[in-house]
Design a protein around this motif. Structure first.
Motif, PDB file in Angstrom:
ATOM      1  N   GLY A 203     -11.078  -3.896   5.317  1.00 23.93           N
ATOM      2  CA  GLY A 203     -10.906  -2.464   4.878  1.00 23.93           C
ATOM      3  C   GLY A 203     -11.274  -2.342   3.314  1.00 23.93           C
ATOM      4  N   ASN A 204     -11.900  -1.428   2.874  1.00 25.93           N
ATOM      5  CA  ASN A 204     -12.432  -1.234   1.549  1.00 25.93           C
ATOM      6  C   ASN A 204     -11.705   0.067   1.199  1.00 25.93           C
ATOM      7  OD1 ASN A 204     -13.198  -1.685  -1.119  1.00 25.93           O
ATOM      8  ND2 ASN A 204     -15.009  -0.602  -0.736  1.00 25.93           N
ATOM      9  N   ASN A 205     -10.852   0.878   2.134  1.00 25.83           N
ATOM     10  CA  ASN A 205     -10.495   2.248   1.629  1.00 25.83           C
ATOM     11  C   ASN A 205      -8.951   2.530   2.099  1.00 25.83           C
ATOM     12  OD1 ASN A 205     -10.030   5.060   3.070  1.00 25.83           O
ATOM     13  ND2 ASN A 205     -12.025   5.187   2.124  1.00 25.83           N
ATOM     14  N   HIS A 216      -1.347  -3.254   2.593  1.00 25.21           N
ATOM     15  CA  HIS A 216      -2.443  -3.786   1.479  1.00 25.21           C
ATOM     16  C   HIS A 216      -3.335  -2.591   1.027  1.00 25.21           C
ATOM     17  CE1 HIS A 216      -1.507  -7.726   1.996  1.00 25.21           C
ATOM     18  NE2 HIS A 216      -1.572  -7.833   3.206  1.00 25.21           N
ATOM     19  N   ALA A 217      -2.847  -1.373   1.464  1.00 21.84           N
ATOM     20  CA  ALA A 217      -3.751  -0.119   0.824  1.00 21.84           C
ATOM     21  C   ALA A 217      -3.790  -0.209  -0.685  1.00 21.84           C
ATOM     22  CB  ALA A 217      -3.132   1.262   1.372  1.00 21.84           C
ATOM     23  N   VAL A 220      -6.004  -2.690  -2.022  1.00 28.56           N
ATOM     24  CA  VAL A 220      -7.413  -2.046  -2.153  1.00 28.56           C
ATOM     25  C   VAL A 220      -7.723  -1.138  -3.250  1.00 28.56           C
ATOM     26  CG1 VAL A 220      -9.151  -0.509  -0.786  1.00 28.56           C
ATOM     27  CG2 VAL A 220      -7.852  -2.297   0.516  1.00 28.56           C
ATOM     28  N   GLU A 221      -6.583  -0.228  -3.507  1.00 28.56           N
ATOM     29  CA  GLU A 221      -6.658   0.891  -4.519  1.00 28.56           C
ATOM     30  C   GLU A 221      -6.878  -0.100  -6.126  1.00 28.56           C
ATOM     31  OE1 GLU A 221      -4.290   4.505  -6.309  1.00 28.56           O
ATOM     32  OE2 GLU A 221      -3.327   3.095  -4.946  1.00 28.56           O
ATOM     33  N   GLN A 222      -6.561  -1.404  -6.113  1.00 30.72           N
ATOM     34  CA  GLN A 222      -6.531  -1.960  -7.243  1.00 30.72           C
ATOM     35  C   GLN A 222      -7.872  -2.952  -6.997  1.00 30.72           C
ATOM     36  OE1 GLN A 222      -2.800  -4.178  -7.349  1.00 30.72           O
ATOM     37  NE2 GLN A 222      -1.875  -2.376  -8.091  1.00 30.72           N
ATOM     38  N   GLY A 223      -8.720  -2.916  -6.290  1.00 32.40           N
ATOM     39  CA  GLY A 223      -9.949  -3.256  -6.274  1.00 32.40           C
ATOM     40  C   GLY A 223     -10.177  -4.633  -5.657  1.00 32.40           C
ATOM     41  N   ASP A 257      -1.926  -9.344  12.033  1.00 28.61           N
ATOM     42  CA  ASP A 257      -1.705  -9.955  10.503  1.00 28.61           C
ATOM     43  C   ASP A 257      -2.585  -9.526   9.652  1.00 28.61           C
ATOM     44  OD1 ASP A 257      -1.090 -12.030   8.688  1.00 28.61           O
ATOM     45  OD2 ASP A 257      -2.859 -13.362   9.356  1.00 28.61           O
ATOM     46  N   SER A 258      -2.287  -9.336   8.346  1.00 34.35           N
ATOM     47  CA  SER A 258      -3.163  -8.601   7.305  1.00 34.35           C
ATOM     48  C   SER A 258      -3.040  -9.332   5.950  1.00 34.35           C
ATOM     49  CB  SER A 258      -2.674  -7.260   7.174  1.00 34.35           C
ATOM     50  OG  SER A 258      -1.537  -7.120   6.708  1.00 34.35           O
ATOM     51  N   PHE A 259      -3.801  -9.579   5.244  1.00 37.36           N
ATOM     52  CA  PHE A 259      -3.866  -9.989   3.932  1.00 37.36           C
ATOM     53  C   PHE A 259      -5.006  -9.477   3.188  1.00 37.36           C
ATOM     54  CE2 PHE A 259      -6.407 -12.815   6.740  1.00 37.36           C
ATOM     55  CZ  PHE A 259      -7.678 -12.881   6.044  1.00 37.36           C
ATOM     56  N   ALA A 260      -4.880  -9.648   1.752  1.00 34.04           N
ATOM     57  CA  ALA A 260      -5.776  -9.201   0.603  1.00 34.04           C
ATOM     58  C   ALA A 260      -6.484 -10.026   0.267  1.00 34.04           C
ATOM     59  CB  ALA A 260      -5.056  -8.292  -0.461  1.00 34.04           C
ATOM     60  N   PHE A 261      -7.685  -9.990  -0.426  1.00 33.88           N
ATOM     61  CA  PHE A 261      -8.609 -11.140  -0.777  1.00 33.88           C
ATOM     62  C   PHE A 261      -9.666 -10.303  -1.655  1.00 33.88           C
ATOM     63  CE2 PHE A 261     -10.712  -9.535   3.119  1.00 33.88           C
ATOM     64  CZ  PHE A 261     -12.093  -9.647   2.666  1.00 33.88           C
TER      65      PHE A 261
END
Length: 313
Positions: A203-205, A216-217, A220-223, A257-261
């Motif tokens: 996701g990018n939104n 993790h929203a 995404v808000e932080q790029g 499972d979710s993670f930011a990258f």
């Protein structure tokens, strides 16, 4: 003396071919003419015309020092953004789709008259976009269950109309029929792990992630980008996860499972020539490995004045 407003070259997707699309594009033209804004509306019907029309609009905008505007759903916005981002030009949006996640996230109203008014007063702002290989995505990209869900959803919409209830019921049917399980090798931030999942969703939104209840929203808000995997579970368990997502409570659910990258490399554990992927609602085939990453430069997007001021604060 105020400088003249840059002209707008509007790629209007009237793929439904109905009177509503014709009326909407005519209304946009009337509003821009009444406001004294130079413009050209390029009507297209379907994906085959879309890229050619966008390239034409891009060339015209470059010569006239104007902006390319996408009028349509998230898939149309994606196709226009690909051309505009490659050319490092300015893009505007007039949301005309079913969910309109990208436009809504960036403060563009969904009502036609209001979105035109917002566009007329919009200011340029840098917006982070995602890349799958060299393909831009604005909202999400995925492999596995989600591309199949989108294909069956589009088929249902062609039969029963482009309404949210049709999309939701079609998605429910896809989940009830089950599907294959993917074994993926995920490499992120120097670490590699193998997962079995029904789908990998990137996701990018932040609005979409907020609506299903994922923390993790904020990332995404932080790029950054956010990845979600769904472990193979029973049909009843999958339905329960769907309900939790609809209620905005997916975070922390068992089996999710979710993670930011910033960059994620996905390899298939079995040898395949191509993988079916979905980018902003459009399904296509791409060769593995799949590399998801934040784009090295932003999209130059026209945002309503209030949104642009908040983004630069």
């Amino acid at each position: 003396m105020a400088l003249p407003s840059p002209p707008l070259f509007i790629v209007f997707n009237a793929s439904s071919g109905g009177a509503d699309a014709e009326q909407a594009s005519g209304r946009v033209g009337d509003l821009l003419t009444a406001a004294g804004r130079p413009h050209e509306i390029i009507r297209v019907r379907g994906d085959e015309e879309l890229t050619r029309a966008t390239v034409r609009a891009s060339h015209a905008a470059r010569e006239a020092h104007g902006a390319v505007v996408a009028a349509g759903g998230d898939g149309t916005l994606n196709a226009v953004a690909q051309v505009v981002w490659n050319a490092d030009q300015v893009m505007g949006v007039l949301p005309q789709g079913t969910f309109n996640y990208f436009g809504r996230t960036h403060g563009m109203p969904t009502a036609l008259d209001d979105s035109v008014a917002a566009l007329l007063s919009a200011r340029e702002q840098a917006v982070t976009v995602g890349l799958l290989g060299e393909r831009v995505f604005l909202v999400n990209a995925s492999v596995g269950l989600y591309p199949r869900l989108l294909e069956e959803r589009e088929s249902a919409k062609r039969r029963f109309g482009r309404r949210r209830v049709v999309a939701l019921l079609s998605g429910l049917g896809t989940i009830l029929r089950g599907g294959s399980v993917l074994t993926l090798e995920l490499s992120v931030e120097g670490q590699t792990r193998v997962v079995r999942t029904r789908t990998l969703f990137v996701g990018n939104n932040e609005l979409q992630l907020q609506e299903i209840g994922l923390r993790h929203a904020v990332d995404v808000e932080q790029g950054r980008l956010a990845a979600i995997t769904l472990q193979p579970v029973s049909t009843l368990r999958t339905l329960w996860l769907l309900i939790r997502g609809a209620l905005g409570r997916l975070d922390g659910a068992e089996g999710v499972d979710s993670f930011a990258f910033d960059q994620l490399v996905v390899r298939m554990r079995r040898r395949v020539r191509w993988v079916k992927v979905a980018l902003d609602g459009e399904v296509l085939r791409m060769p593995p490995p799949l590399v998801f990453r934040t784009a090295p430069r932003p999209l130059r997007l026209l945002l309503p004045a209030a949104e642009a001021e908040e983004g630069s604060a």
